[in-house]
Write an enzyme that holds these catalytic residues in place. Structure first.
Site, short mmCIF file in Angstrom:
data_model
loop_
_atom_site.label_atom_id
_atom_site.label_comp_id
_atom_site.label_asym_id
_atom_site.label_seq_id
_atom_site.Cartn_x
_atom_site.Cartn_y
_atom_site.Cartn_z
N THR A 59 0.94 -1.13 -0.07
CA THR A 59 0.00 -0.03 -0.02
C THR A 59 0.84 1.33 -0.02
O THR A 59 1.94 1.14 0.48
CB THR A 59 -0.82 0.07 1.23
N ASP A 60 0.62 2.19 -0.59
CA ASP A 60 0.91 3.57 -0.41
C ASP A 60 1.33 4.25 0.97
O ASP A 60 1.87 4.90 1.29
CB ASP A 60 0.38 4.86 -1.33
N GLU A 61 0.28 3.61 1.78
CA GLU A 61 0.49 3.99 3.25
C GLU A 61 1.64 4.03 4.05
O GLU A 61 2.10 4.51 5.05
CB GLU A 61 -0.70 3.39 4.12
N TYR A 115 -1.26 -0.24 11.03
CA TYR A 115 -1.68 -1.03 9.82
C TYR A 115 -0.33 -0.64 8.91
O TYR A 115 0.40 -1.71 8.28
CB TYR A 115 -3.04 -0.43 9.18
N LYS A 155 2.42 -3.18 7.35
CA LYS A 155 2.80 -3.51 5.86
C LYS A 155 4.07 -2.99 5.49
O LYS A 155 4.86 -3.78 4.66
CB LYS A 155 1.79 -2.60 5.02
P1 NAD Z 1 -9.67 -7.25 2.85
O1 NAD Z 1 -9.77 -6.90 4.45
O2 NAD Z 1 -11.07 -6.81 2.21
O3 NAD Z 1 -9.23 -8.75 2.54
C1 NAD Z 1 -8.25 -9.20 3.49
C2 NAD Z 1 -8.59 -11.08 2.96
O4 NAD Z 1 -7.48 -11.52 3.87
C3 NAD Z 1 -9.73 -11.67 3.80
O5 NAD Z 1 -10.28 -12.38 2.91
C4 NAD Z 1 -9.40 -12.09 5.01
O6 NAD Z 1 -10.21 -13.48 5.50
C5 NAD Z 1 -7.96 -12.52 4.45
N1 NAD Z 1 -6.86 -12.96 5.67
C6 NAD Z 1 -6.64 -12.07 6.67
N2 NAD Z 1 -5.73 -12.61 7.74
C7 NAD Z 1 -5.51 -13.73 7.04
C8 NAD Z 1 -4.55 -14.81 7.45
N3 NAD Z 1 -3.98 -14.78 8.60
N4 NAD Z 1 -4.40 -16.00 6.54
C9 NAD Z 1 -5.31 -16.16 5.57
N5 NAD Z 1 -5.99 -15.01 5.16
C10 NAD Z 1 -6.32 -14.05 5.80
O7 NAD Z 1 -8.35 -6.45 2.27
P2 NAD Z 1 -8.52 -5.51 0.84
O8 NAD Z 1 -8.86 -4.37 0.84
O9 NAD Z 1 -8.83 -6.60 -0.30
O10 NAD Z 1 -6.79 -5.58 0.51
C11 NAD Z 1 -5.96 -6.73 0.19
C12 NAD Z 1 -4.37 -6.37 0.08
O11 NAD Z 1 -4.17 -5.21 -0.41
C13 NAD Z 1 -3.95 -6.11 1.55
O12 NAD Z 1 -2.59 -6.40 1.44
C14 NAD Z 1 -3.98 -4.58 1.67
O13 NAD Z 1 -2.94 -4.09 2.55
C15 NAD Z 1 -3.58 -4.17 0.30
N6 NAD Z 1 -4.22 -2.97 -0.19
C16 NAD Z 1 -5.23 -2.45 0.02
C17 NAD Z 1 -5.80 -1.18 -0.46
C18 NAD Z 1 -7.13 -0.80 -0.35
O14 NAD Z 1 -7.60 0.24 -0.92
N7 NAD Z 1 -8.16 -1.58 0.10
C19 NAD Z 1 -4.81 -0.57 -1.21
C20 NAD Z 1 -3.48 -0.87 -1.44
C21 NAD Z 1 -3.05 -1.82 -0.98
P1 TYD Z 2 -10.45 4.24 4.62
O1 TYD Z 2 -11.69 3.75 3.64
O2 TYD Z 2 -10.58 3.62 6.16
O3 TYD Z 2 -9.17 4.10 4.04
P2 TYD Z 2 -7.62 4.52 4.39
O4 TYD Z 2 -7.59 4.92 5.80
O5 TYD Z 2 -6.70 3.24 4.35
O6 TYD Z 2 -7.23 5.51 3.44
O7 TYD Z 2 -10.71 6.00 4.77
C1 TYD Z 2 -10.52 6.60 3.73
C2 TYD Z 2 -10.43 8.00 4.10
O8 TYD Z 2 -11.90 8.14 4.78
C3 TYD Z 2 -9.48 8.38 5.43
O9 TYD Z 2 -8.99 9.78 5.18
C4 TYD Z 2 -10.54 8.17 6.50
C5 TYD Z 2 -11.80 8.63 6.14
N1 TYD Z 2 -13.08 8.25 6.85
C6 TYD Z 2 -13.92 9.04 7.05
O10 TYD Z 2 -13.81 10.16 7.11
N2 TYD Z 2 -15.08 8.25 8.01
C7 TYD Z 2 -15.25 7.12 8.07
O11 TYD Z 2 -16.31 6.75 8.73
C8 TYD Z 2 -13.92 6.23 7.45
C9 TYD Z 2 -14.30 4.78 7.40
C10 TYD Z 2 -13.14 6.73 6.69
#
Ligand code: NAD
Ligand code: TYD
Length: 348
Positions: free
Chosen positions: A136-138, A161, A165
């Protein structure tokens, strides 16, 4: 554009029942990939965020198989890698929600760090030819009003988090450096699209607005995120795997920077709901102010670029949630957790 030099046919996807993982699995099983993909194995622990229902339409595909297990369980990972000729391991599994990591970082350290270390060791042992770390960019921390994160930006994670990562990314980097391990790291900005768990900003706001509940905006709502459609991210991950160099990092972003408040207002407008639903609430502790990605390396070296315009993607996403009210209700009520039992009781 560089030549494609890898095209894995047997893949292991960790976290394939989550938001991005399930979109990635569906993409690999689509017609577009039919000449390449011979087998997709999903390893998922089915935490609160994992929903096998996200893959309902894939379960009967003979190329699909599911293992219910933990990435931190070395024996489980070893069994999979020894019994299948996995050509690429795509590691999505994670604890992924910043707010939860502030409440308790324990599962973040266990899954995101220890889990990654176990996967790396088992992939090394099995000599898996390719490993992709979905990050992630975070990990780069927070930006001021100007500038973009590039692959050279120093890691400066601010939330538990992001720190977990970043630790995982550093482990991957160290394995590449020390063991000549074939790892690639991708770092993406905020994803949106279908099947996102309704604790994240966009699906949470849609779900609340549909029920005329308040929309909780943290702090002043002027934090900026760079939004990318999940399928653009999934295509990027595949291109990094097939065209990227091992040992390298590739950033992906949507070139769509938006303040949270402005995004929430757009959602309300698409849903024909009043702005009076917006409620400013206490800010998230340590809240990162701005994320924005420089994805020029991926464009230049992978031939990737974001294809789904934000206006179109957001409208389609809103439509998807409106058409899948049951999906949201089942998650919000916890009923989705029974799906695995039902699905596999009938199968065993
Ligand atoms: P999500 O929370 O929707 O899904 C996570 C999945 O991992 C779930 O199916 C969960 O059951 C599984 N999981 C968790 N712990 C586990 C374990 N110990 N063993 C096996 N499975 C396990 O997450 P997401 O939003 O789909 O993100 C997927 C990946 O992409 C993550 O690594 C996250 O850091 C990365 N990512 C997410 C975003 C975003 O915007 N959501 C952006 C950049 C990177
Ligand atoms: P989120 O979807 O949790 O992603 P991330 O924190 O990983 O960027 O949140 C996106 C943005 O929205 C973040 O700046 C936090 C804000 N946010 C709210 O203002 N209210 C909410 O209820 C949530 C879940 C997020």
């Amino acid at each position: 554009m560089p030549q494609i030099d890898r095209s894995p046919g047997v893949v292991l996807v960790t976290g394939g029942c989550g938001f991005i993982g399930s979109n990635f699995v569906r993409m690999l099983l689509s017609d577009e990939f039919s000449s390449q993909i011979r087998s997709v194995i999903v390893l998922d622990k089915l935490t609160y965020a994992g929903n096998l229902e996200n893959l309902t339409d894939c379960l009967d595909d003979p190329r699909f198989s599911f293992v219910h297990g933990d990435i931190a369980d070395a024996e489980c990972v070893q069994n999979i890698l020894q019994s299948s000729p996995v050509e690429a391991l795509f590691h999505f599994a994670a604890e992924s929600h910043v707010d939860r990591s502030i409440l308790d970082s324990t599962p973040f350290v266990q899954t995101n760090i220890t889990g990654t270390q176990v996967l790396l060791d088992e992939a090394r042992r099995a000599q898996t030819p390719l490993y992709v770390q979905v990050s992630t960019d975070e990990v780069y921390g927070s930006l001021g009003p100007e500038g973009l994160f590039s692959e050279q930006t120093p890691l400066a994670p601010n939330s538990p988090y992001a720190a977990s990562k970043a630790a995982a990314d550093l482990l991957v980097r160290s394995y590449c450096h020390t063991f000549d391990f074939p790892g690639i790291i991708t770092r993406c900005s905020n994803n949106y699209g279908p099947y996102q768990f309704p604790e994240k900003l966009i699906p949470l706001m849609i779900a609340n607005a549909c029920e005329d509940r308040e929309l909780p905006v943290y702090g002043d709502g002027k934090q900026v995120r760079d939004w990318i459609h999940v399928l653009d991210h999934c295509r990027g991950i595949w291109l990094a795997a097939t065209r990227g160099e091992t040992g390298e990092v590739y950033n992906f972003g949507g070139r769509t920077e938006l303040e949270n408040l402005s995004l929430v207002r757009r959602l309300l407008s698409l849903l024909n709901k009043p702005e009076s639903l917006i409620r400013f609430v206490k800010d998230r502790p340590g809240h990162d102010r701005r994320y924005a990605i420089d994805c020029s390396k991926a464009e230049r070296e992978l031939g990737w670029f974001p294809q789904i315009p934000f206006e179109q993607g957001l409208q389609e996403t809103v439509d998807w949630y409106l058409q899948h009210e049951e999906w949201i209700n089942r998650i919000r009520s916890g009923d989705y957790r029974d799906y695995y039992d039902q699905q596999y009781r009938n199968r065993s």
